[in-house]
Design an enzyme around this catalytic site. Sequence first.
Site, PDB file in Angstrom:
ATOM      1  N   ASP A 137     -25.072 -44.420  -3.283  1.00 53.22           N
ATOM      2  CA  ASP A 137     -23.866 -43.920  -2.610  1.00 53.22           C
ATOM      3  C   ASP A 137     -23.911 -42.407  -2.457  1.00 53.22           C
ATOM      4  OD1 ASP A 137     -21.374 -43.677  -1.468  1.00 53.22           O
ATOM      5  OD2 ASP A 137     -20.293 -43.810  -3.359  1.00 53.22           O
ATOM      6  N   ASP A 342     -21.905 -41.023   5.797  1.00 56.43           N
ATOM      7  CA  ASP A 342     -21.648 -41.759   4.567  1.00 56.43           C
ATOM      8  C   ASP A 342     -22.506 -43.017   4.515  1.00 56.43           C
ATOM      9  OD1 ASP A 342     -20.416 -42.565   2.188  1.00 56.43           O
ATOM     10  OD2 ASP A 342     -18.764 -43.547   3.221  1.00 56.43           O
TER      11      ASP A 342
END
Length: 468
Positions: A137, A342
């Site tokens: 992430d 992202d």
Amino acid sequence: MSLCLYSIVFALLFLGPFGHGDEELFLPLKTLQRIQHNHNKPSCSSQKSRNENGAIILEMKHKDYCFRSRGDLNKRLQKRLLADDIRVRWIQSLIKNITSQQVEASQIPINSGVSMQTLNYIVTVTLGGRNMTVIVDTGSDLTWVQCQPCRLCYNQPEPLFNPTISPSFQSVACNSSACQSLESATGNSGLCGTNSQSCDYLVSYGDGSYTKGELGQDHLVLGSSSVDNFVFGCGRNNRGLFGLASGLMGLGRSDLSLISQTSDVFGGVFSYCLPSTDAESSGSLVFGGDTSVFKNSTPISYTKMVPNPQLFSFYFLNLTGMTIGGVAVQDSSFGKSGFLIDSGTVITRLPPSIYKAVKAEFLKQFSGYPLAPGFSILDTCFDLSTYEEVNIPTIKIYFEGGAQMEVDVAGVFYFVKSDASQACLALASLQYEYEIGIIGNFQQRNTRVIYDTKQSQVGFAKETCSFM
């Protein structure tokens, strides 16, 4: 035309690109009828790694392939989209709170949406001599794994990390610099445990999900490269939909992120090529700045990161334009606000005015196909169930400095139904113009994305993702 179950959706979502002209993508649906769904449950607990020219390359897979459920495919696709909307709403709420209250970023939890099952990509690392499969992430900082003894842990196929049997594990003291860095990394200050030799942490993710435990440090192995005294969270109380992964790898920009902790080894540079979702394919997560290890088919083009002191851990870029089939989208909003790139958000979100212009141009060029009802955040959908092939206009995204990212054919349509009767343009509109645009992982597939934190730049190049 007779199509075997799932053949279209797997092929369109998960295969590599098909080229057909400079501004058009060709999708030969008839040849995809041979694709069959693999019902064998794979294991990804020991993914491969290698060292090449000083760079460490970790095999990367999509979580759905490794931890595939037996549930209905259509429901899984729809659930993933709904969960993605929750993640984006939380990110926008976070940003709104910071900008409206004018508070320091360290006072707000900057790790968002981790538990929504949209943080899709996983790698295997070795911590304290034990293999751990963790979610990757870029929107999180603290790396953590579930630890024994565990007061409340979700199910995972791998054994829990046991610090008592690792000879190199050490607790992190509450008066240490690492403990003091927790507030900027997680939004919550580190607390002294039952004795001053431990530092308790808490990371909450906005929906009630969380990980709670104490900081530790241990020997981390990435491929053939070793990192001593790596600081991570030893989670004793973890709740949320983290899939079946053993924890999470934080690739943000704070002092506690893996990138910051390994900057002396890898120079603050990492990159990834995100693989397809449900096929037996692999991508790669590369640590180090040697571009010769990439397999890109186009030159790397770089754009500078946009500084954002209030959200310093995220990666912001200046999106300056888009083209559909080579036609420039006209909108005055381009270049006026930063976009977040992202790895955890699935579908790219655009400000309403930009999305409206993109949608209009796409419909103009992708004409003659029957429309289908919209679904959730996706409102531009088609029924392609009776077609043997379709020609799709290219989608290119341009950034400051001339960098560009061409969306792969696998990132153009999101198939809500496996028979392709509801194939939706995989772009969505934000609710308000002032909200922050997001470049999602669906549009990043088969693209080499390079993050250079030392030079403060992000690079893009086309690459058919493969670990080999």
